[in-house]
Design a protein around this motif. Structure first.
Motif, mmCIF file in Angstrom:
data_model
loop_
_atom_site.group_PDB
_atom_site.id
_atom_site.type_symbol
_atom_site.label_atom_id
_atom_site.label_comp_id
_atom_site.label_asym_id
_atom_site.label_seq_id
_atom_site.Cartn_x
_atom_site.Cartn_y
_atom_site.Cartn_z
ATOM 1 N N ASP A 148 0.853 -1.193 0.000
ATOM 2 C CA ASP A 148 0.000 0.000 0.000
ATOM 3 C C ASP A 148 0.889 1.243 0.000
ATOM 4 O OD1 ASP A 148 -2.210 1.656 0.102
ATOM 5 O OD2 ASP A 148 -2.433 1.510 2.281
ATOM 6 N N PRO A 149 1.544 1.529 -1.145
ATOM 7 C CA PRO A 149 2.507 2.632 -1.177
ATOM 8 C C PRO A 149 1.825 4.001 -1.152
ATOM 9 C CG PRO A 149 2.194 1.742 -3.370
ATOM 10 C CD PRO A 149 1.417 0.848 -2.434
ATOM 11 N N ASP A 150 2.508 4.964 -0.566
ATOM 12 C CA ASP A 150 2.051 6.347 -0.644
ATOM 13 C C ASP A 150 2.379 6.857 -2.044
ATOM 14 O OD1 ASP A 150 1.165 6.462 1.996
ATOM 15 O OD2 ASP A 150 3.164 6.990 2.736
ATOM 16 N N PRO A 151 1.386 7.335 -2.802
ATOM 17 C CA PRO A 151 1.649 7.779 -4.181
ATOM 18 C C PRO A 151 2.691 8.893 -4.240
ATOM 19 C CG PRO A 151 -0.708 7.547 -3.805
ATOM 20 C CD PRO A 151 -0.048 7.436 -2.458
ATOM 21 N N SER A 152 3.554 8.817 -5.228
ATOM 22 C CA SER A 152 4.579 9.837 -5.457
ATOM 23 C C SER A 152 4.776 9.988 -6.960
ATOM 24 C CB SER A 152 5.899 9.451 -4.779
ATOM 25 O OG SER A 152 6.421 8.271 -5.353
ATOM 26 N N GLY A 172 2.723 2.781 -7.132
ATOM 27 C CA GLY A 172 2.630 3.935 -6.254
ATOM 28 C C GLY A 172 2.840 5.257 -6.947
ATOM 29 N N LEU A 173 2.234 5.418 -8.129
ATOM 30 C CA LEU A 173 2.404 6.645 -8.919
ATOM 31 C C LEU A 173 1.195 7.562 -8.761
ATOM 32 C CD1 LEU A 173 3.832 4.800 -12.008
ATOM 33 C CD2 LEU A 173 5.083 6.550 -10.723
ATOM 34 N N LYS A 174 1.453 8.853 -8.641
ATOM 35 C CA LYS A 174 0.368 9.831 -8.537
ATOM 36 C C LYS A 174 -0.428 9.874 -9.838
ATOM 37 C CE LYS A 174 2.339 13.136 -5.211
ATOM 38 N NZ LYS A 174 1.181 13.243 -4.301
ATOM 39 N N ASP A 175 -1.752 9.935 -9.719
ATOM 40 C CA ASP A 175 -2.589 9.926 -10.922
ATOM 41 C C ASP A 175 -2.731 11.306 -11.554
ATOM 42 O OD1 ASP A 175 -4.212 11.175 -9.089
ATOM 43 O OD2 ASP A 175 -5.796 9.661 -9.118
#
Length: 261
Positions: A148-152, A172-175
């Motif tokens: 459950d990665p924090d998006p970055s 974990g990529l920001k959308d």
């Protein structure tokens, strides 16, 4: 060496640790000689620049199969100017990087015209990008991807070798970012797999698989090719510096116009 917008130059030195056993003047086991070519093929280091004919995307022939919301967003993002090639940069006014100064992020950085440098150290492979001064850490120490990665913007990446190919998994990529310069959208569920291989001394090939069940109805694939530039040194390029400091058109907008696609 192409024109640059910044003068600050950085370099990172990778220090290799040699075992006393290797340094000792002892006979080399015959099997060790057989492994030398394979190990040499795993050298991805160098400064590379994109020469892919697909231009601003990973796959100009086959478009992603989108979920309805992503299809609508793609239609809004893409450039429908009849005077432009079929696949070109997305609309500047909707581009989160060009219009709003957000970081470019992965995997879009791999479709940019700016060079990057690959460095290999003991526990990871580093990709240093000239654009945004960004760094991708690809951990090769055997760790697993976070559940459950924090998006970055750069995501979390791990890599492992499959023969002479480095297989890289990124999550974990920001959308908020675009998948590529063409404007293909994605969600925060995007899982990127890149198979990186040095096909010869001067060419680097990456085969891509993009799996995003929230945005795609099935995985999408592509390929990018890069040329080695041993005489290049990365410089610092901050896309929105002019706009942030002085207002007006950003360096990113000028670069897009200058490259014409």
């Amino acid at each position: 060496m192409p024109n640059r917008w910044m003068n600050a130059i950085f370099a990172i030195l990778a220090v290799l640790a040699f075992s006393p056993v290797i340094l000792a003047q002892t006979a080399v086991h015959p099997k060790a000689k057989k492994t030398e070519p394979a190990l040499a093929a795993r050298d991805l280091s160098g400064v590379w620049a994109n020469i892919t004919e697909s231009g601003p995307t990973f796959n100009p022939k086959d478009a992603p199969s989108f979920q309805p919301w992503a299809e609508a967003k793609w239609k809004a993002n893409k450039n429908d100017d009849p005077g432009q090639p079929a696949i070109t940069n997305g609309r500047v006014d909707l581009d989160p990087t060009v219009a709003s100064c957000f970081p470019t992020g992965m995997p879009r950085l791999m479709t940019e015209v700016f060079p990057f440098e690959i460095l290999q150290v003991r526990d990871r492979v580093l990709i240093l990008f000239e654009k945004d001064y960004s760094v991708s850490h690809i951990w090769t120490d055997g760790r697993k991807l976070p559940e459950d990665p924090d998006p970055s913007y750069m995501g979390q990446s791990v890599g492992k070798w499959d023969g002479d190919t480095l297989v890289v998994d990124t999550v974990g990529l920001k959308d908020i970012t675009w998948l590529d310069r063409a404007g293909h959208p994605h969600s925060d569920a995007l899982h990127v797999v890149g198979r990186i291989r040095r096909v010869n001394h001067d060419r680097l090939q990456i085969d891509w698989t993009f799996d995003d069940p929230k945005a795609f109805t099935k995985p999408w694939t592509g390929r990018t090719i890069y040329r080695l530039h041993p005489d290049w040194i990365l410089e610092e390029f901050i896309a929105c510096e002019d706009r942030l400091l002085h207002g007006g058109e950003s360096l990113e907008q000028k670069a897009v116009k200058g490259h014409g696609q």
